[in-house]
Every structure is written in C-alpha cells, then in structure tokens.
Scaffold this active site. Structure first.
Site, PDB file in Angstrom:
ATOM      1  N   TYR A  15      -4.045   3.217   7.616  1.00  0.00           N
ATOM      2  CA  TYR A  15      -5.314   2.577   7.483  1.00  0.00           C
ATOM      3  C   TYR A  15      -6.160   3.211   8.735  1.00  0.00           C
ATOM      4  O   TYR A  15      -6.262   4.334   8.797  1.00  0.00           O
ATOM      5  CB  TYR A  15      -5.027   0.849   7.803  1.00  0.00           C
ATOM      6  CG  TYR A  15      -4.243   0.233   6.794  1.00  0.00           C
ATOM      7  CD1 TYR A  15      -4.319   0.423   5.237  1.00  0.00           C
ATOM      8  CD2 TYR A  15      -2.849  -0.381   7.132  1.00  0.00           C
ATOM      9  CE1 TYR A  15      -3.608  -0.049   4.453  1.00  0.00           C
ATOM     10  CE2 TYR A  15      -2.010  -0.777   6.243  1.00  0.00           C
ATOM     11  CZ  TYR A  15      -2.500  -0.574   4.847  1.00  0.00           C
ATOM     12  OH  TYR A  15      -1.357  -1.376   4.082  1.00  0.00           O
ATOM     13  N   LYS A  19       0.660   3.301  -3.074  1.00  0.00           N
ATOM     14  CA  LYS A  19      -0.553   4.285  -3.234  1.00  0.00           C
ATOM     15  C   LYS A  19      -0.071   5.787  -3.020  1.00  0.00           C
ATOM     16  O   LYS A  19      -0.751   6.708  -3.706  1.00  0.00           O
ATOM     17  CB  LYS A  19      -1.421   3.931  -2.198  1.00  0.00           C
ATOM     18  CG  LYS A  19      -2.200   2.607  -2.393  1.00  0.00           C
ATOM     19  CD  LYS A  19      -3.143   2.428  -1.026  1.00  0.00           C
ATOM     20  CE  LYS A  19      -3.779   1.002  -1.187  1.00  0.00           C
ATOM     21  NZ  LYS A  19      -4.392   0.365   0.231  1.00  0.00           N
ATOM     22  N   VAL A  28       1.215  -3.840   4.110  1.00  0.00           N
ATOM     23  CA  VAL A  28       0.962  -4.991   4.679  1.00  0.00           C
ATOM     24  C   VAL A  28       2.201  -5.823   4.843  1.00  0.00           C
ATOM     25  O   VAL A  28       2.513  -7.020   5.179  1.00  0.00           O
ATOM     26  CB  VAL A  28      -0.281  -5.636   4.339  1.00  0.00           C
ATOM     27  CG1 VAL A  28      -1.530  -5.089   4.619  1.00  0.00           C
ATOM     28  CG2 VAL A  28      -0.209  -6.068   2.911  1.00  0.00           C
ATOM     29  N   TYR A  45      -2.709  -1.994 -10.578  1.00  0.00           N
ATOM     30  CA  TYR A  45      -2.581  -1.925  -9.134  1.00  0.00           C
ATOM     31  C   TYR A  45      -1.848  -3.095  -8.275  1.00  0.00           C
ATOM     32  O   TYR A  45      -1.115  -2.627  -7.414  1.00  0.00           O
ATOM     33  CB  TYR A  45      -3.996  -1.793  -8.600  1.00  0.00           C
ATOM     34  CG  TYR A  45      -4.161  -1.715  -7.226  1.00  0.00           C
ATOM     35  CD1 TYR A  45      -4.068  -0.831  -6.273  1.00  0.00           C
ATOM     36  CD2 TYR A  45      -4.618  -3.005  -6.485  1.00  0.00           C
ATOM     37  CE1 TYR A  45      -4.059  -1.010  -4.860  1.00  0.00           C
ATOM     38  CE2 TYR A  45      -4.783  -3.056  -4.924  1.00  0.00           C
ATOM     39  CZ  TYR A  45      -4.525  -2.025  -4.447  1.00  0.00           C
ATOM     40  OH  TYR A  45      -4.602  -2.219  -3.019  1.00  0.00           O
ATOM     41  N   SER A  90       0.874  -1.366   0.157  1.00  0.00           N
ATOM     42  CA  SER A  90       0.028   0.043   0.043  1.00  0.00           C
ATOM     43  C   SER A  90       0.661   1.164   0.013  1.00  0.00           C
ATOM     44  O   SER A  90       0.285   2.189  -0.298  1.00  0.00           O
ATOM     45  CB  SER A  90      -1.075  -0.015   1.212  1.00  0.00           C
ATOM     46  OG  SER A  90      -2.119  -0.946   1.027  1.00  0.00           O
TER      47      SER A  90
END
Length: 308
Positions: free
Chosen positions: A242, A65, A260, A190, A62
C-alpha cells in the site's frame, strides 16, 4: 531453516500486535483474533517450517491481487494489461478515489491498489464469474498443491455489503473505458477472490513459487510465466505494501504483498517463500507485527535485495 531462530523472531515481535486493530471496515474481518501471529518459511529443498498460529485460515484479501495480475498477464499479455493500469507506486490510500480521477487517462497507478486490481480482474478470461474464479483457484492450487480451495461466504457477503467505495472506483473506470466488461461481474469476481481462504503455509508456497521464477517442482508450468512473475515481483517491490511500500522496501528490501486480513506474502528472489499472519493492522492496512517480523527475517538472513 532453523525453527528455533524463527520462533525467537516471532516471540520478539508478538507484542507489536497490541499496536494494531483488526479491519472492522469489513465487518466480518473484525472477528479475527488480533493476537494471532504465525510465520511459515518454504525452502527450495521442499522443507516447510512453521511457528506460531499458522493453522487458522484467513482470507487473501489484497494478496489475491498478485495472483490476479499473473493470470491476467498470461491471458492477455503485459502490453494489454498495462494499457489499462500503470506501473507506478502510490502515495495515497489503496482505495483512493481522488488519485484515480486526477491521473492521466484516469488509469489506476498500479495493479495492486483497489482500482487497479478491479480493472485487472475484469481482464481474466472466462465465460462467467464462476469460470473466471475457478481458473484462478486452479492456478493457486497448482502452486500450493491442494485442490480444496474455497472462499469465505461470510467475508464475501461482508465485502459486497460494504464495498461502495470499490463500486465507485469500478463505475468511474467503466465511464473512462478502463473497464470494458460488466462492472458488477468484475466486482463480484474481485470480492470473491479477496475472500479465498488460505494459511501461512499456502502463502509461503506461493512466495517460493514467485521467488524461483514461477517454477513448480523444477518445471516451468507456462512458457510465459517467468516474464509474468518478473513483472509481479517488480510491482510487489514498489507497490505491494500500500502507501507504506517505500518504507517497507527500505527496511526489508523484499518483494511483498499484504492484505487487510493481516496476511503478508513475501518472495526474496532465489531464496525462499515467506507467509505471515497477524490480523492486527495499522492505519495503512499492513500487519503491525508482520512488518516487524519481515524486517527481522530480512536482517537475520540477509535477504534485502541490496545485501547481495
């Protein structure tokens, strides 16, 4: 930056790794060493200081992102990007379906949860997935100073095989008009970007790039980059960890983004870049030891935004 002080922080927090587990819901990530702990600081004077297990590569997950958001904003402008995704933090898990369904216009709350990141990936310019991927890699390479970036094929395939929740999010957004390109191509991009291999040093250099407003060797590399960086840092501060972002903001007070795989990218404004790896994560997807290390670094060097 004193290496001995960083080693002390690392050693003090290493035992916290025993409280977490590797991310076995992406099967390939389960093979990571849960005891691996590493920390790198990149200073504005160009000095790189690393302690612990910093040389073993891991995947961005992530953390990608943040880069995707930067590229999408540069490609489309912030108004277009935020017509598709929101700017608010989320109290739900990063892959929540119900939250996406229940929000006005069915827009993802922000670009750093899975739905938002998939939508942002669909906005990156390029004639095909390969071209989009290469553009993002070139952007990262320009920051970290190396051009041999590659993605982990096994992790990529593992993401594809276990990505049903992400597919459901993507197809739902296609049905509501949030995504207006090919869904499978957006998902492939992605997954591939999440699978890019990096080290703690790479994360620290990206963090330094962000903390200095998007400057490389003292030069702005894109006229709109400072604005895009300001947007990204703001979203990182409120939504980068998160549904543990509020607590992290309270304890560390630093714009940060986790993955993660156990990575943490942090960018204290005007100070330094921080890269952390600790594959043993908690139930919310954040490195257990990494969070403690970040908190101690913030306290030691007075990096909390409200310490200024």
């Amino acid at each position: 930056m004193d290496r001995g002080e960083l080693q002390e922080i690392l050693d003090r927090n290493r035992p916290f790794a025993k409280l977490g587990n590797t991310a076995d819901y992406i099967p390939e990530l389960a093979y990571a060493d849960p005891d691996q702990i590493g920390l790198t600081i990149a200073s504005p004077d160009g000095k790189i200081t690393s302690v612990g297990d910093c040389e073993t590569p891991f995947t961005l997950q992530s953390i990608s992102k943040v880069i995707n958001l930067l590229v999408a904003v540069l490609d489309n402008g912030p108004d277009q990007v935020f017509s598709k995704v929101g700017m608010e933090s989320s109290g739900e898990p990063f892959n929540s379906v119900s939250e996406l369904e229940s929000k006005p216009e069915n827009r993802p709350l922000n670009p750093l949860i899975n739905a938002g990141a998939i939508a942002v990936s669909s906005m990156i310019h390029g004639n095909n997935v390969e071209e989009q991927y290469e553009r993002v890699c070139q952007f990262i390479s320009g920051i970290i100073g190396r051009d041999n970036l590659e993605y982990d094929e096994k992790v990529f395939q593992s993401e594809i095989l276990t990505g049903d929740r992400n597919r459901s999010l993507a197809y739902f957004m296609k049905s509501t008009g949030v995504i207006d390109t090919n869904v499978e191509k957006a998902l492939e991009l992605y997954f591939r970007l999440c699978s890019i291999k990096v080290t703690c040093s790479d994360l620290a250099k990206i963090g330094l790039f962000l903390s200095t407003g998007g400057r490389s060797q003292g030069q702005v590399v894109h006229k709109n980059l400072p604005r895009a960086v300001k947007i990204s840092l703001s979203i990182m501060l409120t939504a980068g960890m998160y549904n543990e972002s509020g607590e992290t903001l309270l304890r560390s007070g630093i714009p940060a983004k986790s993955g993660v795989s156990g990575g943490i990218l942090a960018a204290p404004p005007h100070e330094m870049g921080i890269g952390i790896i600790g594959p043993a994560i908690n139930g919310k997807g954040n490195s257990v030891a990494g969070l403690k290390i970040l908190e101690d670094i913030s306290s030691k060097y007075r990096l909390h935004i409200f310490d200024k």
